[in-house]
Design a protein around this motif. Structure first.
Motif, short mmCIF file in Angstrom:
data_model
loop_
_atom_site.label_atom_id
_atom_site.label_comp_id
_atom_site.label_asym_id
_atom_site.label_seq_id
_atom_site.Cartn_x
_atom_site.Cartn_y
_atom_site.Cartn_z
N ILE A 1 0.86 -1.16 0.00
CA ILE A 1 0.00 0.00 0.00
C ILE A 1 0.91 1.23 0.00
O ILE A 1 1.88 1.28 0.75
CB ILE A 1 -0.91 0.03 1.24
CG1 ILE A 1 -1.81 -1.19 1.24
CG2 ILE A 1 -1.71 1.30 1.30
CD1 ILE A 1 -2.62 -1.35 2.50
N THR A 2 0.56 2.20 -0.84
CA THR A 2 1.34 3.44 -0.88
C THR A 2 0.41 4.64 -0.81
O THR A 2 -0.76 4.56 -1.17
CB THR A 2 2.18 3.56 -2.16
OG1 THR A 2 1.31 3.58 -3.28
CG2 THR A 2 3.17 2.44 -2.28
N GLY A 3 0.94 5.74 -0.34
CA GLY A 3 0.20 6.99 -0.30
C GLY A 3 0.86 7.98 -1.23
O GLY A 3 1.88 7.70 -1.86
N TYR A 4 0.28 9.16 -1.31
CA TYR A 4 0.81 10.20 -2.19
C TYR A 4 1.05 11.47 -1.38
O TYR A 4 0.21 11.88 -0.58
CB TYR A 4 -0.17 10.48 -3.33
CG TYR A 4 0.31 11.56 -4.25
CD1 TYR A 4 1.31 11.31 -5.18
CD2 TYR A 4 -0.19 12.85 -4.16
CE1 TYR A 4 1.78 12.31 -6.01
CE2 TYR A 4 0.26 13.86 -4.98
CZ TYR A 4 1.24 13.58 -5.90
OH TYR A 4 1.70 14.57 -6.72
N ASN A 5 2.16 12.09 -1.59
CA ASN A 5 2.58 13.37 -1.06
C ASN A 5 3.06 13.32 0.38
O ASN A 5 3.25 14.35 1.00
CB ASN A 5 1.51 14.45 -1.24
CG ASN A 5 2.13 15.71 -1.78
OD1 ASN A 5 3.27 15.71 -2.23
ND2 ASN A 5 1.40 16.79 -1.74
N SER A 59 4.95 -0.49 4.68
CA SER A 59 3.71 -0.90 4.00
C SER A 59 3.99 -1.55 2.65
O SER A 59 3.10 -2.13 2.05
CB SER A 59 2.75 0.29 3.83
OG SER A 59 3.28 1.23 2.91
N THR A 60 5.25 -1.46 2.18
CA THR A 60 5.62 -2.12 0.92
C THR A 60 6.68 -3.18 1.17
O THR A 60 7.41 -3.56 0.27
CB THR A 60 6.15 -1.10 -0.09
OG1 THR A 60 7.22 -0.37 0.49
CG2 THR A 60 5.05 -0.18 -0.55
N ALA A 61 6.77 -3.68 2.38
CA ALA A 61 7.75 -4.72 2.70
C ALA A 61 7.33 -6.04 2.09
O ALA A 61 6.17 -6.27 1.75
CB ALA A 61 7.90 -4.86 4.20
N VAL A 62 8.28 -6.94 1.96
CA VAL A 62 7.99 -8.29 1.48
C VAL A 62 7.08 -8.98 2.50
O VAL A 62 7.32 -8.89 3.70
CB VAL A 62 9.32 -9.09 1.32
CG1 VAL A 62 9.05 -10.51 0.89
CG2 VAL A 62 10.22 -8.36 0.32
N PRO A 63 6.00 -9.64 2.04
CA PRO A 63 5.07 -10.28 2.98
C PRO A 63 5.76 -11.34 3.83
O PRO A 63 6.67 -12.05 3.36
CB PRO A 63 4.03 -10.93 2.08
CG PRO A 63 4.19 -10.29 0.76
CD PRO A 63 5.59 -9.80 0.67
N ARG A 64 5.31 -11.46 5.06
CA ARG A 64 5.83 -12.50 5.94
C ARG A 64 5.22 -13.84 5.56
O ARG A 64 4.09 -13.91 5.10
CB ARG A 64 5.50 -12.20 7.40
CG ARG A 64 6.30 -11.04 7.93
CD ARG A 64 6.00 -10.83 9.38
NE ARG A 64 4.98 -9.79 9.45
CZ ARG A 64 4.37 -9.40 10.55
NH1 ARG A 64 4.65 -9.97 11.68
NH2 ARG A 64 3.49 -8.44 10.53
N LYS A 65 5.96 -14.91 5.80
CA LYS A 65 5.45 -16.25 5.48
C LYS A 65 4.83 -16.88 6.67
O LYS A 65 5.08 -16.61 7.79
CB LYS A 65 6.56 -17.11 4.96
CG LYS A 65 7.07 -16.58 3.64
CD LYS A 65 7.93 -17.58 2.95
CE LYS A 65 8.34 -16.94 1.64
NZ LYS A 65 8.73 -17.80 0.66
#
Length: 65
Positions: A1-5, A59-65
Motif C-alpha cells: 500500500i502506498t500513499g501520495y505526497n 507498508s511495501t515490505a515483502v510479505p511474511r510467510k
C-alpha cells in the motif's frame, strides 16, 4: 500500500505508510510562475515535470510467510 505526497504522521501508523513525495513548494512556485506569465499576456508552458521522491516504509515490505 502506498500513499501520495507523504502527509505528516504517515510514518507513525502500523505499518508505516510508503509514499510518493512531490515538493509542494516547487509545485506552488511553478504554478505562480505560469499564472503570472499568463496574467501578463504571455503564453506560458503548463507542462511541468516535477521529480517525485519514493519514500519506502514498511507498508511495501515483502510479505511474511
Amino acid at each position: 500500500i502506498t500513499g501520495y505526497n507523504d502527509p505528516p504522521f504517515v510514518d507513525l501508523g502500523r505499518p508505516p505508510l510508503t509514499s510518493v513525495r512531490v515538493d509542494q513548494r516547487e509545485m506552488g512556485l511553478e504554478a505562480a510562475r505560469i499564472l503570472l506569465a499568463r496574467m501578463a499576456g504571455h503564453h506560458a508552458v503548463a507542462d511541468i515535470l516535477l521529480r517525485p521522491e519514493f519514500v519506502a516504509r514498511r507498508s511495501t515490505a515483502v510479505p511474511r510467510k
